[in-house]
Design a protein around this motif. Structure first.
Motif, PDB file in Angstrom:
ATOM      1  N   ALA A 215       0.832  -1.201   0.000  1.00 59.62           N
ATOM      2  CA  ALA A 215       0.000   0.000   0.000  1.00 59.62           C
ATOM      3  C   ALA A 215       0.869   1.253   0.000  1.00 59.62           C
ATOM      4  N   LEU A 216       1.965   1.195   0.772  1.00 62.55           N
ATOM      5  CA  LEU A 216       2.845   2.352   0.873  1.00 62.55           C
ATOM      6  C   LEU A 216       3.447   2.701  -0.484  1.00 62.55           C
ATOM      7  N   VAL A 217       3.947   1.679  -1.189  1.00 64.19           N
ATOM      8  CA  VAL A 217       4.542   1.917  -2.508  1.00 64.19           C
ATOM      9  C   VAL A 217       3.502   2.523  -3.444  1.00 64.19           C
ATOM     10  N   ALA A 218       2.279   2.002  -3.406  1.00 61.96           N
ATOM     11  CA  ALA A 218       1.226   2.530  -4.272  1.00 61.96           C
ATOM     12  C   ALA A 218       0.978   4.006  -3.972  1.00 61.96           C
ATOM     13  N   ALA A 219       0.913   4.341  -2.668  1.00 59.23           N
ATOM     14  CA  ALA A 219       0.644   5.729  -2.294  1.00 59.23           C
ATOM     15  C   ALA A 219       1.782   6.636  -2.724  1.00 59.23           C
ATOM     16  N   VAL A 220       3.024   6.184  -2.453  1.00 65.21           N
ATOM     17  CA  VAL A 220       4.189   7.000  -2.814  1.00 65.21           C
ATOM     18  C   VAL A 220       4.259   7.164  -4.330  1.00 65.21           C
ATOM     19  N   ALA A 221       3.939   6.085  -5.068  1.00 66.96           N
ATOM     20  CA  ALA A 221       3.972   6.149  -6.528  1.00 66.96           C
ATOM     21  C   ALA A 221       2.969   7.176  -7.031  1.00 66.96           C
ATOM     22  N   ALA A 222       1.786   7.219  -6.413  1.00 68.56           N
ATOM     23  CA  ALA A 222       0.767   8.173  -6.846  1.00 68.56           C
ATOM     24  C   ALA A 222       1.272   9.607  -6.681  1.00 68.56           C
ATOM     25  N   VAL A 223       1.887   9.886  -5.527  1.00 70.61           N
ATOM     26  CA  VAL A 223       2.393  11.239  -5.279  1.00 70.61           C
ATOM     27  C   VAL A 223       3.498  11.580  -6.273  1.00 70.61           C
ATOM     28  N   ALA A 224       4.433  10.628  -6.473  1.00 67.82           N
ATOM     29  CA  ALA A 224       5.555  10.880  -7.378  1.00 67.82           C
ATOM     30  C   ALA A 224       5.048  11.145  -8.796  1.00 67.82           C
ATOM     31  N   THR A 225       4.052  10.358  -9.228  1.00 63.93           N
ATOM     32  CA  THR A 225       3.508  10.535 -10.571  1.00 63.93           C
ATOM     33  C   THR A 225       2.897  11.919 -10.718  1.00 63.93           C
ATOM     34  N   LEU A 226       2.139  12.296  -9.726  1.00 64.64           N
ATOM     35  CA  LEU A 226       1.488  13.608  -9.755  1.00 64.64           C
ATOM     36  C   LEU A 226       2.537  14.707  -9.909  1.00 64.64           C
ATOM     37  N   MET A 227       3.626  14.594  -9.138  1.00 65.21           N
ATOM     38  CA  MET A 227       4.672  15.621  -9.190  1.00 65.21           C
ATOM     39  C   MET A 227       5.354  15.624 -10.546  1.00 65.21           C
ATOM     40  N   GLU A 228       5.656  14.422 -11.040  1.00 63.19           N
ATOM     41  CA  GLU A 228       6.381  14.322 -12.300  1.00 63.19           C
ATOM     42  C   GLU A 228       5.534  14.861 -13.452  1.00 63.19           C
ATOM     43  N   VAL A 229       4.266  14.443 -13.496  1.00 61.46           N
ATOM     44  CA  VAL A 229       3.394  14.852 -14.596  1.00 61.46           C
ATOM     45  C   VAL A 229       3.175  16.363 -14.559  1.00 61.46           C
ATOM     46  N   THR A 230       2.925  16.918 -13.365  1.00 61.57           N
ATOM     47  CA  THR A 230       2.744  18.364 -13.246  1.00 61.57           C
ATOM     48  C   THR A 230       3.972  19.096 -13.759  1.00 61.57           C
ATOM     49  N   SER A 231       5.144  18.605 -13.328  1.00 61.19           N
ATOM     50  CA  SER A 231       6.369  19.293 -13.732  1.00 61.19           C
ATOM     51  C   SER A 231       6.571  19.194 -15.244  1.00 61.19           C
ATOM     52  N   LEU A 232       6.251  18.040 -15.834  1.00 63.54           N
ATOM     53  CA  LEU A 232       6.397  17.872 -17.288  1.00 63.54           C
ATOM     54  C   LEU A 232       5.452  18.811 -18.026  1.00 63.54           C
ATOM     55  N   LEU A 233       4.195  18.881 -17.563  1.00 61.39           N
ATOM     56  CA  LEU A 233       3.210  19.717 -18.246  1.00 61.39           C
ATOM     57  C   LEU A 233       3.590  21.185 -18.143  1.00 61.39           C
ATOM     58  N   ARG A 234       4.101  21.576 -16.971  1.00 58.58           N
ATOM     59  CA  ARG A 234       4.476  22.985 -16.795  1.00 58.58           C
ATOM     60  C   ARG A 234       5.635  23.365 -17.691  1.00 58.58           C
TER      61      ARG A 234
ATOM     62  N   ARG B 254       4.574  15.377 -24.313  1.00 56.38           N
ATOM     63  CA  ARG B 254       4.870  14.122 -25.010  1.00 56.38           C
ATOM     64  C   ARG B 254       5.582  13.114 -24.112  1.00 56.38           C
ATOM     65  N   ALA B 255       6.242  13.629 -23.074  1.00 54.14           N
ATOM     66  CA  ALA B 255       6.972  12.714 -22.182  1.00 54.14           C
ATOM     67  C   ALA B 255       6.071  12.111 -21.103  1.00 54.14           C
ATOM     68  N   VAL B 256       4.792  12.558 -21.065  1.00 53.61           N
ATOM     69  CA  VAL B 256       3.911  12.111 -19.983  1.00 53.61           C
ATOM     70  C   VAL B 256       3.670  10.589 -19.983  1.00 53.61           C
ATOM     71  N   PRO B 257       3.349   9.978 -21.132  1.00 54.85           N
ATOM     72  CA  PRO B 257       3.105   8.526 -21.097  1.00 54.85           C
ATOM     73  C   PRO B 257       4.275   7.744 -20.527  1.00 54.85           C
ATOM     74  N   ARG B 258       5.471   8.165 -20.896  1.00 54.28           N
ATOM     75  CA  ARG B 258       6.657   7.496 -20.394  1.00 54.28           C
ATOM     76  C   ARG B 258       6.764   7.637 -18.866  1.00 54.28           C
ATOM     77  N   ALA B 259       6.491   8.860 -18.393  1.00 56.79           N
ATOM     78  CA  ALA B 259       6.532   9.097 -16.946  1.00 56.79           C
ATOM     79  C   ALA B 259       5.489   8.237 -16.247  1.00 56.79           C
ATOM     80  N   LEU B 260       4.298   8.154 -16.856  1.00 55.94           N
ATOM     81  CA  LEU B 260       3.236   7.327 -16.257  1.00 55.94           C
ATOM     82  C   LEU B 260       3.684   5.871 -16.154  1.00 55.94           C
ATOM     83  N   ALA B 261       4.339   5.406 -17.203  1.00 55.89           N
ATOM     84  CA  ALA B 261       4.790   4.015 -17.206  1.00 55.89           C
ATOM     85  C   ALA B 261       5.788   3.774 -16.085  1.00 55.89           C
ATOM     86  N   PHE B 262       6.762   4.697 -15.952  1.00 54.10           N
ATOM     87  CA  PHE B 262       7.830   4.466 -14.979  1.00 54.10           C
ATOM     88  C   PHE B 262       7.409   4.767 -13.549  1.00 54.10           C
ATOM     89  N   TYR B 263       6.667   5.857 -13.377  1.00 53.19           N
ATOM     90  CA  TYR B 263       6.369   6.278 -12.003  1.00 53.19           C
ATOM     91  C   TYR B 263       5.106   5.651 -11.457  1.00 53.19           C
TER      92      TYR B 263
END
Lengths: 347, 384
Positions: A65-84, A89-98
């Motif tokens: 559960a912890l990994v899932a929660a941490v992954a969700a937060v990390a994804t949110l941060m990564e995707v926001t930063s990519l969009l900003r 175009r790099a979002v799908p890749r980030a989603l896959a990895f994070y």
């Protein structure tokens, strides 16, 4: 003290030292590549041990559960930063990895937890379960301040340790655990009886140190990590991304931590907060090696193990004091012997 | 007429705003996080069971406010102060570690609120000579005397000691060492280890080098198993003795066969079912077990939750007498009356001991509160 006792203490010290070696090497690896003194390193080891114990008891480990929660937060941060930064175009890749990868891992561990697997499978599951944690935490906690001073990074790492210890209490409970022995075999060398568990720890430490040596000297990724460790800016100039190098360092580091956690869990009782002292002893070993030098670190960690073992015989109440006091002459010697380069002062 | 009506309505509203019910408010502090939480959570379960068991005294309901001190004495102090000053509690109960409990007792004495300590602490009288806190658990000295008596009975003369390098390790060692004065036995070693140690080989080698007939384990809970496992590894065949902090389900799980036959002192509640009929602790213990199961959904296997339960029994027994003295809960007068009632508790049977307090001391437990048990096949057997 006769020779028998001295040998027994030596075997004991080498066993403990071997665990510290794995931890210390991981710490040095992460420090050299990312400049973070990763204080919660021991917690990662403890998480692996506690996860293994949960799998043995056929509970769903809290790590999933912890990994899932941490992954969700990390994804949110990564995707926001990519969009900003307009890199949609790099979002799908980030989603896959994070997101996809960590979720796949925690999902597998979650699904597997109710079944009585043979021991190697359980151990593999426990190790895999904690692997994503450090790289994800790196994304959340350290990457936004990657260029800060070493001191700031270390203070953040200390804060992260307290957070992880608290989360450990929440996920695994306050009681200590001890996992089933990895092997019941025992070897005799002359008069000395060495348990298979001890031998396994030493062999594992030695072989992973060797693997790491080969990795650094014979693979491109290893050389890229080495380059980042030597000079971040220079590495960037030759097209090595420090972020990626950092993630790999955290992955390898967590692997070492998880292995040492799994190895030590059958030997002693592991509590949710045992990680700090484990990490601290390993850190002392790493400092003896100067935080940069792998053979030195391994020797230092072994020394800490031996020192602790003999200290516990001669004056058990002062064991910790003796081990930590050994740092003072080492630091004195290092500060006299090493000359500081311009670059370090600048930082 | 209109004005009269308005004033009566205003008066009525004011009256409604005042606390009409004179419920008893209990401030409970325990460690739900931090290193003392493995005990603190049990205390919390125990108080939950107690509240379910008896939630009113003489028609007044009891309100329970629980705060977490994070195993930190300064947080325990803050919590105690907050409970008294903001929540106006009538009595404090707490907490899971001795230093934190002492810190709370200091607040209790300063603010003149009675307190029941559920950790073994020694409460000194204030300068004016009054005491505001009592201590529920058996003193370590009382507990360890039962072990050393058992050692003498078993003919164990040379005893090796290995225990935690903290205050608990000291209490066990000093309590047991007091028996050396009797001349029946002698301690050969005083070895220490910490909860986070991964090996005690060095200490055990030192213990075994003195060739003891028995070894006393001064650790607690799960990590108390470490010396026993190391002794087993080295082929030790002598007798094993322990201390009450080893009574823990996880200790049995971790120690396995290595703890077989260990004898230790504990409160009677641990072996409630095995107690002879007519034993003072049988009825309260079985009532406690029942309430614990109902409140927490799991059976109780420890002695810590029982201390919290006994604290509640002492509190409710004293409140009954304090209310008979016409004091209203929530007032300083009630607090004083409650404190006096607590310190005049006489022969109150609980799950752990028979409690009798006098204003001269905050300890109220005698040797009846200690039974010897032996671990056989993974369960504690009553061994009088």
């Amino acid at each position: 003290m006769d020779l028998d006792i001295a040998t027994l203490l030596m075997v004991d010290g080498i066993t403990t030292g071997a665990v510290y070696v794995l931890l210390a090497i991981g710490m040095v690896l992460i420090f050299t590549v990312t400049r973070v003194i990763f204080v919660p390193f021991g917690d990662i080891a403890v998480y692996a041990a506690l996860t293994l114990s949960a799998l043995e008891a056929k509970h769903a480990p809290g790590t999933a559960a912890l990994v899932a929660a941490v992954a969700a937060v990390a994804t949110l941060m990564e995707v926001t930063s990519l969009l900003r930064h307009g890199k949609a175009r790099a979002v799908p890749r980030a989603l896959a990895f994070y997101l996809a990868l960590p979720l796949a891992v925690s999902g597998t561990v979650w699904a597997a937890s109710g079944t009585d697997w043979p021991m190697p499978v359980r151990i593999a599951l426990a190790i895999v379960a904690v692997l994503p944690l450090a790289p994800l935490l790196d994304r959340i906690v350290f990457r936004p301040v990657a260029d800060a001073s070493v001191l700031l990074l270390m203070i953040i790492a200390v804060a992260l340790h307290f957070a992880l210890a608290g989360i450990g209490l929440l996920c695994f409970g306050a009681e200590g655990v001890r996992t089933q022995p990895l092997t019941e075999a025992a070897l005799t060398f002359g008069d000395v009886l060495v348990s298979g568990q001890t031998a396994l720890i030493v062999v594992a430490a030695a072989s992973f140190s060797l693997l790491l040596f080969l990795f650094f000297n014979h693979t491109l990724t290893g050389k890229a990590l080495h380059a980042t460790a030597v000079n971040r800016l220079g590495a960037r100039l030759v097209a090595i991304r420090p972020e990626r190098a950092g993630t790999i360092a955290y992955l390898i580091g967590s692997l070492l931590a998880a292995i040492s956690g799994v190895l030590i869990a059958p030997v002693t009782t592991i509590f949710y907060d045992s990680g700090f002292l484990l990490g601290l002893f390993a850190f002392v070993g790493a400092i003896i090696g100067g935080l940069t030098n792998y053979p030195g670190t391994a020797l230092g960690a072994l020394l800490v193990g031996l020192l602790g073992s003999y200290a516990s015989f001669f004056s058990s109440s002062f064991k910790e004091v003796i081990v930590f006091a050994a740092l003072v002459p080492v630091l004195l010697w290092r500060s006299i012997a090493t000359t500081h380069s311009e670059e370090e002062i600048e930082e | 007429m209109k004005r009269f009506l308005r004033y009566t309505m205003l008066g009525g509203a004011l009256l409604a705003a005042l606390p009409a019910r004179a419920e008893i408010t209990v401030g409970f502090v325990t460690s739900l996080s931090g290193p003392a939480s493995s005990i603190g959570i049990l205390y919390s379960n125990g108080i939950k069971a107690a509240h379910l068991y008896r939630d009113a005294v003489a028609g007044e309901t009891i309100r329970l406010i629980q705060l977490d001190d994070g195993s930190d004495p300064s947080a325990a102090t803050r919590n105690a102060r907050k409970l008294v000053e903001e929540n106006k509690v009538d009595i404090l109960i707490g907490t899971s570690s001795a230093p934190s409990s002492l810190a709370m007792a200091a607040v209790a004495a300063e603010l003149k609120v009675p307190m029941i300590a559920i950790s073994p602490i020694n409460v000194e009288a204030s300068q004016s000579g009054d005491r505001w806190a009592i201590c529920v658990p058996q003193t370590p000295a009382l507990m360890m005397k039962a072990v050393t008596d058992r050692m003498a009975k078993n003919g164990t003369k040379k005893v090796g000691y290995i225990g935690f390098s903290d205050a608990w390790g000291d209490l066990v060692y000093n309590g047991a060492k007091a028996a050396e004065a009797g001349g029946h036995l002698a301690f050969t070693t005083d070895q220490r280890y910490t909860r986070t140690d991964s090996s005690v080989t060095g200490q055990i080698l030192k213990v075994l080098a003195t060739k003891p007939d028995g070894v006393l384990d001064g650790g607690s809970a799960t990590q108390g198993a470490l010396p026993l496992l190391a002794l087993q590894e080295r082929g030790y065949k002598g007798r094993l003795y322990g201390n009450p902090a080893l009574v823990n389900a996880d200790f049995i799980r971790v120690a396995g066969k290595s703890a077989e036959g260990i004898e230790l002192p504990t409160g009677p509640v641990i072996v409630a079912e095995q107690l002879p009929e007519g034993h003072f602790a049988k009825a309260p213990s079985l009532a406690f077990r029942d309430a614990y199961q109902k409140a927490n959904g799991t059976p109780s296997t420890d002695s810590f939750s029982a201390y919290a339960f006994d604290a509640w029994l002492i509190m409710t027994d004293a409140s009954k007498r304090a209310m008979a003295a016409e004091a209203k809960p929530g007032t300083p007068g009630f607090r004083r009356a409650l404190n006096e009632a607590i310190f005049s508790t006489k022969e109150l049977p609980g799950t752990e001991a028979v409690y009798s307090y006098t204003p001269a001391s905050s300890f109220g437990v005698d040797a009846r509160g200690v039974v010897m048990v032996r671990l056989q096949g993974g369960t504690w057997i009553y061994a009088p």
